[in-house]
Write an enzyme that holds these catalytic residues in place. Structure first.
Site, PDB file in Angstrom:
ATOM      1  N   SER A 127       0.837  -1.202   0.000  1.00 53.06           N
ATOM      2  CA  SER A 127       0.000   0.000   0.000  1.00 53.06           C
ATOM      3  C   SER A 127       0.871   1.250   0.000  1.00 53.06           C
ATOM      4  CB  SER A 127      -0.947  -0.034   1.195  1.00 53.06           C
ATOM      5  OG  SER A 127      -1.865   1.025   1.143  1.00 53.06           O
ATOM      6  N   ASP A 164      -3.008   5.743  -4.003  1.00 53.38           N
ATOM      7  CA  ASP A 164      -1.821   5.129  -3.395  1.00 53.38           C
ATOM      8  C   ASP A 164      -1.230   4.087  -4.355  1.00 53.38           C
ATOM      9  OD1 ASP A 164      -3.769   3.190  -3.105  1.00 53.38           O
ATOM     10  OD2 ASP A 164      -3.285   2.718  -1.036  1.00 53.38           O
TER      11      ASP A 164
END
Length: 571
Positions: free
Chosen positions: A146, A297
C-alpha cells in the site's frame, strides 16, 4: 538474545539459499542490532494481510516467509475446498521485488497442483478483487505494501467472494502457516499450471468500473477539469482509461509521477492522506484552473481528493468527508430512481465518522458498522445476500461502490468523485458545497487522527501498555464533558461509565477502545494492523446553521480537538 541467535542460525542451514545465508551471517558477525527485530517474532497477518520490511529473517518479507504463507494457504485450500482443480489469481504492484515475489508465489501454488492466473504486469488491487470472482477462483493474492515506505512489501489474501480473508478462514490459514517448517515449502513450479493474463481481464474490469461509477443522469463531463496523479503506482494502468471511457476529456496527469517506481522519488510518502503527497498535483491544479485533484496510493485501493473551497483554494478532503459526500450522492441517485425500499444498506467502520449513519438514516437506509478494514465490509455483503449494498467506506481514504469489487476501489471511486464534482458544477455548486449542505442538514462533524510510531519489540510492548492503561484506568471526563461509555472491542463489552451498566458488542474481537460522551464526542484507540503504530481517532460535532459560519464553527471544533489531545498528553 540467545534465543534470537538460535533462530537466526537456523537460517544458515541448507534449507536457505546462499544469498540468504550470507545476509544473516553478516548480521551475526557484525553483532547487528537489526538481528533482534528480524527474529523476535514471525511475520503475521493483520487487518491488511502480511506486510513488512523486505530482507532475510522470520519478521521480514522474503522468499521464505512468502513461501511459507503460500504453502500454508495451499494446504488450507486443499483440505477445505473440495474441487478437482483449485484456482488462484495473483497480482502485484510497483514495489521493489513485487514481480519476482509474485512469480515465486505462483511457483509454490503450482507445485501444489493449484492452477494460477498471473497478471502479466502490475495491476491495481481492486482489479485483483474483481478477477477472483470473474475467473471463478478459490483465492487471490496481491503483492503490495500500500502506502508504506519503499523498503516494505506485503501479501494480501482474498477468498472466493473477492473479499480479504475473515474468520474462520483467516485463523485456519494462519494455523496452517504457523504449523509449517520452512523445509516443507514446495518451490518447484509446475509451469503448465501458470497462465499469464492481462488485457482480457482489464477490459471487463474497466467497463464494469465505468458502469458502477457513472450516473444515469445527463452530466457534462467534458466541462470538469481534472488533475490526476498515480504517485508512481499502479493506477496509471486503469484510472486514465476509466476516466476516458466515462467521458472525461479534460484530464491532466502529473507527468513527473506517471512512471511506476518503487522508490517513489517525488514524494516523502506515497500516501494520498497527506497534503504533501498531492502537492505536485495541487500545484498543477492552480496552474491550469482545475476543479478537482485525485491521487491514488501505490496499489490503487485508496484515493485522496482535493477540491476548491469557498475561497477557491484547493482543499484536501479527509476520508470521512469524501465518504460522506459520495454515500449521500449514491443514495440520492437510488432515491431518484425509486430503488430505496428498506432493503438497502451502506457500510462503515467503528472508527469512521458517525455522520454517515445520520445521512443514511435520512434516506431510510441502514448503516452496517464493522471493525476497521474493508474485509469486514466485504463480509457484510456476503452475510446479507438478499439486501442491496449501495456503497461503503472508512476514514482511511477508501471507498467501495456497489459489490462488483469486494475491497476499497480507487478506480470506481475516482469516477464517482468526478461525477459528484461534474454534476455539482453543472448545477452551480461544487463538491465542497455539497459537503457543507450535508453538514447543515445533519451536523458539522470534525475528525482528526494521530499516529504514534513505536518500532521494534520494545515499541510493540509500549503500544500494548498504552492500551492497557486506557482499558484498566479509563478516562472519566474530557474537555469538561463526562465520558458516558467505554467500548472495549477486545472484551466485546460496552460499559456505561455513569451507571455501570454493561452491554455486549456483537462484533469479532479486536484490540480497539472507544470513549464517547453524551454529545457524541469520541476518542478511539487501536494499534495498526500493518505498521508499528498506535492510532488515536478524535471526532467532535456541532450544528451548522449557515454556510457563512463554516470557518467559525470549524475553528471551534478544531480547538476542541486540540484541547482533548493536550489533556491526554498526546502532543
Amino acid at each position: 538474545m540467545s534465543k534470537i541467535l538460535d533462530k537466526a542460525k537456523q537460517w544458515l542451514t541448507s534449507t536457505f539459499d546462499a544469498e540468504t545465508q550470507q545476509e544473516i551471517q553478516q548480521l551475526i558477525d557484525t553483532n547487528s542490532s537489526d538481528l533482534e527485530d528480524r527474529f523476535y517474532k514471525n511475520m503475521e497477518f493483520g487487518t491488511g494481510g502480511m506486510r513488512g520490511i523486505m530482507g532475510a529473517g522470520t519478521n521480514r518479507i522474503n522468499k521464505y516467509t512468502l513461501g511459507r504463507a503460500t504453502q500454508g494457504l495451499s494446504n488450507y485450500l486443499i483440505e477445505n475446498v473440495k474441487k478437482e482443480q483449485l484456482k488462484v489469481v495473483i497480482a502485484y504492484d510497483c514495489r521493489h521485488n513485487s514481480k519476482k515475489f509474485a512469480k515465486l508465489v505462483a511457483d509454490v501454488f503450482s507445485a501444489n497442483n493449484i492452477k494460477v492466473f498471473l497478471f502479466e504486469d502490475l495491476r491495481a488491487t481492486p482489479e485483483l478483487s474483481f478477477a477472483v470472482r470473474h475467473l471463478d477462483c478459490d483465492a487471490g493474492i496481491v503483492l503490495t505494501a500500500s502506502h508504506n515506505p519503499p523498503e516494505y512489501n506485503g501479501y494480501k489474501v482474498y477468498w472466493s467472494d473477492g473479499g480479504q480473508i475473515v474468520p474462520p478462514h483467516d485463523g485456519g490459514i494462519i494455523g496452517n502457516v504457523n504449523g509449517l517448517d520452512f523445509t516443507e515449502i514446495k518451490f518447484n513450479a509446475n509451469e503448465s499450471l501458470i497462465e499469464t493474463i492481462g488485457k482480457e481481464v482489464d477490459d471487463v474490469f474497466v467497463a464494469k468500473s465505468v458502469v458502477n461509477g457513472k450516473l444515469s443522469e445527463k452530466i457534462d463531463r467534458k466541462n470538469l477539469k481534472v488533475v490526476f496523479t498515480s504517485l508512481h503506482g499502479t493506477s496509471i494502468v486503469s484510472v486514465p482509461d476509466a476516466l476516458a471511457k466515462a467521458g472525461y476529456t479534460d484530464v491532466h496527469i502529473v507527468e513527473e509521477q506517471r512512471e511506476p517506481n518503487g522508490d517513489f522519488p517525488t514524494v516523502k510518502s506515497p500516501n494520498p492522506e497527506e497534503p504533501e503527497a498531492l502537492k505536485m498535483a495541487t500545484d498543477l491544479a492552480y496552474k491550469i484552473g482545475a476543479d478537482i485533484v485525485i491521487g491514488t496510493d501505490p496499489d490503487c485501493d485508496r484515493l485522496g481528493v482535493a477540491v476548491r473551497d469557498a475561497d477557491g483554494n484547493m482543499k484536501l478532503m479527509n476520508g470521512n468527508q469524501t465518504m460522506v459526500v459520495m454515500t449521500d450522492f449514491l443514495m440520492r441517485k437510488w432515491k431518484k430512481e425509486g430503488k430505496i425500499n428498506g432493503n438497502q444498506f451502506v457500510g462503515s467502520t467503528i472508527v469512521s465518522t458517525e455522520l454517515v449513519n445520520e445521512v443514511a438514516a435520512g434516506y431510510g437506509v441502514d448503516t452496517n458498522v464493522s471493525l476497521t478494514g474493508f474485509k469486514w465490509i466485504a463480509k457484510m455483503i456476503r452475510d446479507n445476500p438478499n439486501k442491496d449494498f449501495i456503497g461503503g467506506g472508512e476514514e482511511s481514504f477508501g471507498y467501495m461502490v456497489g459489490d462488483f469489487v469486494r475491497d476499497k476501489d480507487a478506480v470506481t471511486a475516482t469516477l464517482l468523485a468526478c461525477e459528484v464534482a461534474a454534476l455539482a458544477k453543472q448545477n452551480g455548486s461544487s463538491f465542497y458545497e455539497e459537503l457543507l449542505n450535508i453538514y447543515i442538514r445533519n451536523n458539522f462533524y470534525k475528525e482528526h487522527l494521530i499516529s504514534i510510531t513505536k518500532k521494534g519489540m520494545d515499541g510493540a510492548a509500549e503500544i500494548q501498555q498504552m492500551l492497557s492503561d486506557m482499558r484498566n484506568n479509563p478516562i472519566t471526563e474530557i474537555d469538561g464533558e463526562k465520558i458516558e461509555s467505554l467500548s472495549d472491542y477486545d472484551a466485546s463489552t460496552r460499559k456505561n461509565l455513569i451507571t455501570g451498566a454493561i452491554t455486549n458488542i456483537d462484533l469479532p474481537k479486536s484490540n480497539v477502545l472507544i470513549y464517547q460522551t453524551a454529545s457524541g464526542t469520541r476518542i478511539a484507540a487501536r494499534p495498526s494492523g500493518t505498521e508499528p503504530k498506535i492510532k488515536f481517532y478524535f471526532s467532535v460535532n456541532t450544528s451548522l446553521d449557515n454556510v457563512k459560519n463554516t470557518d467559525k464553527v470549524e475553528a471551534e471544533l478544531d480547538a476542541k480537538i486540540q484541547r482533548i489531545i493536550k489533556e491526554m498528553k498526546l502532543n
